[in-house]
Design an enzyme around this catalytic site. Structure first.
Site, PDB file in Angstrom:
ATOM      1  N   LYS A   1       0.815  -1.213   0.000  1.00  0.00           N
ATOM      2  CA  LYS A   1       0.000   0.000   0.000  1.00  0.00           C
ATOM      3  C   LYS A   1       0.851   1.266   0.000  1.00  0.00           C
ATOM      4  O   LYS A   1       0.308   2.371   0.045  1.00  0.00           O
ATOM      5  CB  LYS A   1      -0.945   0.003   1.201  1.00  0.00           C
ATOM      6  CG  LYS A   1      -2.069  -1.002   1.080  1.00  0.00           C
ATOM      7  CD  LYS A   1      -3.105  -0.806   2.172  1.00  0.00           C
ATOM      8  CE  LYS A   1      -4.293  -1.737   1.981  1.00  0.00           C
ATOM      9  NZ  LYS A   1      -5.344  -1.516   3.009  1.00  0.00           N
ATOM     10  N   GLU A   2       2.171   1.097  -0.024  1.00  0.00           N
ATOM     11  CA  GLU A   2       3.057   2.261  -0.092  1.00  0.00           C
ATOM     12  C   GLU A   2       3.819   2.252  -1.413  1.00  0.00           C
ATOM     13  O   GLU A   2       3.336   2.764  -2.408  1.00  0.00           O
ATOM     14  CB  GLU A   2       3.974   2.288   1.135  1.00  0.00           C
ATOM     15  CG  GLU A   2       3.187   2.518   2.435  1.00  0.00           C
ATOM     16  CD  GLU A   2       4.079   2.653   3.642  1.00  0.00           C
ATOM     17  OE1 GLU A   2       4.940   3.555   3.654  1.00  0.00           O
ATOM     18  OE2 GLU A   2       3.914   1.855   4.587  1.00  0.00           O
ATOM     19  N   MET A   3       4.995   1.639  -1.435  1.00  0.00           N
ATOM     20  CA  MET A   3       5.771   1.619  -2.674  1.00  0.00           C
ATOM     21  C   MET A   3       5.603   0.329  -3.468  1.00  0.00           C
ATOM     22  O   MET A   3       5.875   0.294  -4.665  1.00  0.00           O
ATOM     23  CB  MET A   3       7.246   1.861  -2.360  1.00  0.00           C
ATOM     24  CG  MET A   3       7.516   3.266  -1.839  1.00  0.00           C
ATOM     25  SD  MET A   3       9.262   3.496  -1.431  1.00  0.00           S
ATOM     26  CE  MET A   3       9.336   5.288  -1.294  1.00  0.00           C
TER      27      MET A   3
END
Length: 324
Positions: free
Chosen positions: A135-137
């Protein structure tokens, strides 16, 4: 001070009362000397390798660390916005909504652990988290190194700073070294601690005295005015029952230890530059500093305060904005 407070209500209140008593002893001492204050000034000189800082700076702003080349560390930790993204919870690749508020990267080297739940012991360890988080990178180190290896200038920078060149551990080290450079010394409060009598207004100084006397300083002390202990969110009341909609992120430290006593326990955030980093708390639920102070009085201190006292207390954190 590095301590943890259990989540069991009675024990948590006893532990908090002990910390509160220590805070009152600090207040009782004369405040003429810097060494007698519970908050200490940030050192101005970080003494870091300039080449590694420059490389880490480049990597911190490099979107190739994300799977789709859309996100960098700076996307959620914008240095022009106090080291945050100003969102309740962060947005990752593909518009994925993250579960938790992005803490400021400024002065993160002064925290005793990293992330709200303290799952990373070092900045080097922390650097790996967002890269792998879907959900980030949403990427991985093999993919990242493959991209960076095609950039001759970056490869040369690594060779200049590390004998073994471009390696995962060196990427983490460079980013962590840059983050250690992100301290913000010389705030007005720091200048006050060093004896500059005109650094604070009368209201700001009164706000600091109230901050101590009400017991806020029991958790927000040390060089970083926080960041050096875990604390249960809701010592004096059930914040999550009132808010509703409990998520996995709300479990805090429990997600790391699986210890029932650690439910809803989080690293106490630093108050350094806090005037720049709204919204507040791990869930971004407090939109303003007055909102955050109201929540703290209700759920952490469990005591009333006059509107005037709260207004004065809110003035104090504004003096903790430093220089970068």
């Amino acid at each position: 001070m590095q301590s943890t407070f259990p989540n069991h209500r009675g024990t948590a209140r006893t532990a908090f009362a002990t910390a509160f008593a220590v805070a009152l002893l600090v207040v009782a001492l004369p405040s003429t000397a810097q060494t007698e204050e519970p908050i200490k000034p940030i050192a101005a000189d970080t003494k870091l390798d300039a080449k590694k800082v420059a490389l880490g700076d480049k990597l911190f702003h490099d979107k190739r660390l994300s799977k789709d080349n859309s996100m960098s560390c700076a996307s959620c930790h914008n240095l022009s916005r106090g080291g945050v993204d100003s969102l309740p919870t962060s947005i990752g690749i593909g518009g994925a909504k993250g579960p938790i508020n992005a803490p400021t990267v400024f002065n993160s080297s002064l925290n005793f652990r990293q992330f709200w739940d303290g799952r990373a012991a070092t900045l080097e360890e922390q650097a790996a988290g967002p890269v792998h988080n879907p959900k980030e990178m949403g990427s991985n180190w093999a993919e990242v190194l493959g991209k960076l290896a095609k950039d001759g200038a970056v490869v040369d920078q690594f060779k200049q700073s590390y004998p073994d060149g471009l390696q995962v551990k060196n990427v983490q080290d460079a980013i962590a070294t840059f983050e250690r450079s992100l301290t913000t010394p010389n705030s007005r409060f720091d200048r006050h601690l060093k004896g500059e009598k005109s650094a604070l207004s009368a209201d700001e100084l009164r706000g600091y005295q109230l901050f101590k006397s009400y017991g806020c300083v029991a958790c927000h002390q040390g060089v970083n005015a926080g960041g050096n202990m875990f604390q249960t969110f809701g010592v004096m009341g059930d914040y999550f029952a009132k808010r509703g909609g409990v998520t996995a992120a709300d479990l805090g430290r429990f997600n790391v230890t699986k210890d029932e006593a650690d439910k809803h326990m989080f690293k106490v955030p630093s108050l350094r530059n806090v005037a720049l980093t709204a919204p507040y708390f791990h869930d971004g639920s407090a939109k303003t500093l007055p909102d955050a102070v109201d929540v703290m009085f209700k759920y952490q201190l469990g005591r009333p305060a006059s509107a005037q006292d709260k207004e004065l207390i809110v003035k104090f954190p504004h003096t903790l904005t430093g220089e970068y």
